[in-house]
Design a protein around this motif. Structure first.
Motif, PDB file in Angstrom:
ATOM      1  N   VAL A 197      27.503 -30.462  20.773  1.00  0.00           N
ATOM      2  CA  VAL A 197      27.290 -29.157  20.138  1.00  0.00           C
ATOM      3  C   VAL A 197      28.057 -29.036  18.827  1.00  0.00           C
ATOM      4  O   VAL A 197      27.530 -28.539  17.821  1.00  0.00           O
ATOM      5  CB  VAL A 197      27.710 -28.027  21.099  1.00  0.00           C
ATOM      6  CG1 VAL A 197      27.632 -26.670  20.401  1.00  0.00           C
ATOM      7  CG2 VAL A 197      26.837 -28.038  22.340  1.00  0.00           C
ATOM      8  N   THR A 208      17.892 -15.307  25.761  1.00  0.00           N
ATOM      9  CA  THR A 208      18.623 -15.413  24.492  1.00  0.00           C
ATOM     10  C   THR A 208      17.858 -16.276  23.490  1.00  0.00           C
ATOM     11  O   THR A 208      17.877 -15.991  22.290  1.00  0.00           O
ATOM     12  CB  THR A 208      20.027 -16.005  24.731  1.00  0.00           C
ATOM     13  OG1 THR A 208      19.912 -17.230  25.465  1.00  0.00           O
ATOM     14  CG2 THR A 208      20.898 -15.034  25.503  1.00  0.00           C
ATOM     15  N   LEU A 209      17.180 -17.324  23.982  1.00  0.00           N
ATOM     16  CA  LEU A 209      16.357 -18.133  23.076  1.00  0.00           C
ATOM     17  C   LEU A 209      15.185 -17.312  22.560  1.00  0.00           C
ATOM     18  O   LEU A 209      14.845 -17.382  21.366  1.00  0.00           O
ATOM     19  CB  LEU A 209      15.857 -19.387  23.787  1.00  0.00           C
ATOM     20  CG  LEU A 209      14.951 -20.307  22.956  1.00  0.00           C
ATOM     21  CD1 LEU A 209      15.671 -20.797  21.704  1.00  0.00           C
ATOM     22  CD2 LEU A 209      14.472 -21.501  23.782  1.00  0.00           C
ATOM     23  N   GLY A 237      22.165 -29.288  24.774  1.00  0.00           N
ATOM     24  CA  GLY A 237      23.109 -28.179  24.862  1.00  0.00           C
ATOM     25  C   GLY A 237      22.530 -26.909  24.267  1.00  0.00           C
ATOM     26  O   GLY A 237      21.401 -26.511  24.550  1.00  0.00           O
ATOM     27  N   ASP A 238      23.305 -26.270  23.398  1.00  0.00           N
ATOM     28  CA  ASP A 238      22.928 -24.989  22.808  1.00  0.00           C
ATOM     29  C   ASP A 238      21.823 -25.150  21.775  1.00  0.00           C
ATOM     30  O   ASP A 238      21.981 -25.877  20.795  1.00  0.00           O
ATOM     31  CB  ASP A 238      24.161 -24.358  22.165  1.00  0.00           C
ATOM     32  CG  ASP A 238      23.824 -23.085  21.404  1.00  0.00           C
ATOM     33  OD1 ASP A 238      22.958 -22.333  21.884  1.00  0.00           O
ATOM     34  OD2 ASP A 238      24.429 -22.858  20.342  1.00  0.00           O
ATOM     35  N   SER A 239      20.702 -24.494  21.990  1.00  0.00           N
ATOM     36  CA  SER A 239      19.628 -24.441  20.995  1.00  0.00           C
ATOM     37  C   SER A 239      19.568 -23.088  20.312  1.00  0.00           C
ATOM     38  O   SER A 239      19.012 -22.959  19.226  1.00  0.00           O
ATOM     39  CB  SER A 239      18.266 -24.735  21.651  1.00  0.00           C
ATOM     40  OG  SER A 239      18.209 -26.044  22.133  1.00  0.00           O
ATOM     41  N   VAL A 240      20.134 -22.083  20.956  1.00  0.00           N
ATOM     42  CA  VAL A 240      20.088 -20.729  20.402  1.00  0.00           C
ATOM     43  C   VAL A 240      20.869 -20.657  19.093  1.00  0.00           C
ATOM     44  O   VAL A 240      20.401 -20.070  18.106  1.00  0.00           O
ATOM     45  CB  VAL A 240      20.636 -19.705  21.423  1.00  0.00           C
ATOM     46  CG1 VAL A 240      20.721 -18.320  20.802  1.00  0.00           C
ATOM     47  CG2 VAL A 240      19.762 -19.694  22.666  1.00  0.00           C
ATOM     48  N   GLY A 241      22.078 -21.254  19.072  1.00  0.00           N
ATOM     49  CA  GLY A 241      22.895 -21.242  17.852  1.00  0.00           C
ATOM     50  C   GLY A 241      22.177 -21.849  16.656  1.00  0.00           C
ATOM     51  O   GLY A 241      22.116 -21.216  15.586  1.00  0.00           O
ATOM     52  N   SER A 246      14.885 -19.156  28.001  1.00  0.00           N
ATOM     53  CA  SER A 246      15.909 -18.156  28.301  1.00  0.00           C
ATOM     54  C   SER A 246      15.640 -16.915  27.463  1.00  0.00           C
ATOM     55  O   SER A 246      14.968 -16.969  26.422  1.00  0.00           O
ATOM     56  CB  SER A 246      17.318 -18.683  27.999  1.00  0.00           C
ATOM     57  OG  SER A 246      17.515 -18.833  26.604  1.00  0.00           O
ATOM     58  N   ALA A 280      13.653 -27.014  24.474  1.00  0.00           N
ATOM     59  CA  ALA A 280      14.845 -26.440  25.105  1.00  0.00           C
ATOM     60  C   ALA A 280      14.444 -25.772  26.411  1.00  0.00           C
ATOM     61  O   ALA A 280      13.252 -25.670  26.744  1.00  0.00           O
ATOM     62  CB  ALA A 280      15.505 -25.433  24.162  1.00  0.00           C
TER      63      ALA A 280
END
Length: 374
Positions: free
Chosen positions: A264, A315-316, A286-290, A313, A310
């Protein structure tokens, strides 16, 4: 239309034979002298798409090899896990190297489920030979090769192809073996180069400074793949250098591809605000939202293509909606997880230039087909 007993002009026959497979061309050459002359006419061989599987039978090789010197643009497909297919590709490239004076572009396409990452030296040696002989080569695309590419190949291209316009080395390999110094020698030897595909570890500050030089031809496309450990360890390139490259090359588009092997912290270090990212492909464990939110805030003016692999979610979904509202110039959006209806509505509402999208509202059997916007 020709009457019975009349022969079609050779140029008409050539237009017809241009659409035939290699096997059918070989058969046509056996019909009569006029057909044989038409099927070996140089114009029908200028653009060739050859598969080294079913088409490459031993009976075809003599007739094919006798026409290789006519080829200007070649797309060559083979299956790297098949020894027979790989041997046919190697033989064709080796013979082509002896008769490739007029070759302008070469693209290698690998297919098949099993790819050999520890083989391919035979094919790469033949590519070396072609690059040493084809002084008129303008375009070389090796991104489909599953084999490790190295400095020797890049230096051979630099020495043998001074008129090169595009070179793509950003292939799906587990090891990055093209060093920054080789890239510098390539840029120095090929002043007309305007498109380049690399792993991130092969790129350097000096290379960007060369692209920003006032006496260099405008640069159009830089494709950067970030996947191997060397890419994760690569230091960020200074923002001021990227700014200079953009000022010198206002039409520059950067394609950025991030793979699961990246931690990340490396991902967020690679994503820099000043890079003119036109295509962003995220396949992260890992994080795809960021990264999606980062793209919304910093690539709003440049982003045209987005691909996200990804886990679904809420958040996504929220991040994708934010991106849709900011990046109104998007043309293609492909998200390979189920999204909410509000995500689909956001892209359809805010992106008037949308050409195609993959935004599924429920699970479907793969492969998922994109939807074309009328």
């Amino acid at each position: 239309m020709a009457r019975p007993g009349e022969e079609l002009p050779q140029e008409v026959l050539a237009l017809i034979f241009r659409h035939l497979s290699l096997k059918d061309r070989a058969a046509a050459a056996q019909v009569c002298r006029a057909w044989a002359e038409a099927v070996t006419c140089s114009s029908i061989w200028h653009h060739m798409n050859i598969s080294c599987d079913g088409e490459m039978e031993s009976t075809l090789l003599p007739s094919l090899f006798s026409c290789l010197h006519h080829i200007r643009h070649l797309q060559l497909g083979f299956e790297p896990s098949s020894e027979r297919s790989r041997a046919a590709a190697t033989e064709l490239l080796t013979v082509l190297a002896d008769r490739a004076c007029g070759l302008r572009s070469l693209r290698l396409e690998c297919h098949g489920e099993k790819r050999l990452f520890d083989a391919g030296r035979d094919v790469l040696s033949a590519v070396h030979a072609v690059c040493g002989a084809a002084r008129e080569l303008r375009h070389l695309d090796l991104r489909s090769l599953p084999f490790t590419l190295d400095d020797g190949l890049v230096l051979q291209v630099a020495r043998g192809c001074p008129r090169l316009h595009s070179l793509f080395l950003d292939n799906h390999t587990l090891v990055g073996s093209v060093g920054p110094q080789s890239v510098l020698e390539l840029l120095d030897a090929c002043p007309h180069l305007y498109a380049l595909g690399l792993h991130l570890a092969s790129l350097s500050r000096t290379a960007l400074e060369m692209l920003a030089a006032p006496d260099r031809a405008p640069f159009r496309l830089l494709a950067v793949r970030c996947a191997c450990p060397e890419d994760a360890r690569a230091s960020p390139l200074p923002d001021e250098v990227w700014a200079a490259v953009r000022q010198r090359n206002p039409g520059l588009a950067v394609e950025l591809e991030l793979e699961p092997a990246l931690p990340v912290e490396s991902v967020m270090r690679i994503l820099q605000p000043t890079v003119p990212v036109a295509a962003l492909r995220l396949n992260l464990s890992g994080d795809s939202v960021g990264p999606v939110r980062f793209a919304a805030r910093h690539y709003a003016d440049t982003l045209r293509q987005l691909e996200v692999r990804a886990a679904a979610s809420a958040t996504l979904d929220a991040a994708l909606e934010e991106l849709a509202a900011c990046c109104v110039g998007l043309r293609d959006v492909h998200c390979f997880c189920v999204v909410s209806p509000s995500v689909l509505n956001a892209f359809r509402t805010h992106c008037p230039h949308l050409h195609s999208y993959t935004l599924k509202l429920q699970r479907e059997p793969h492969p998922w087909r994109p939807t074309l916007v009328a």
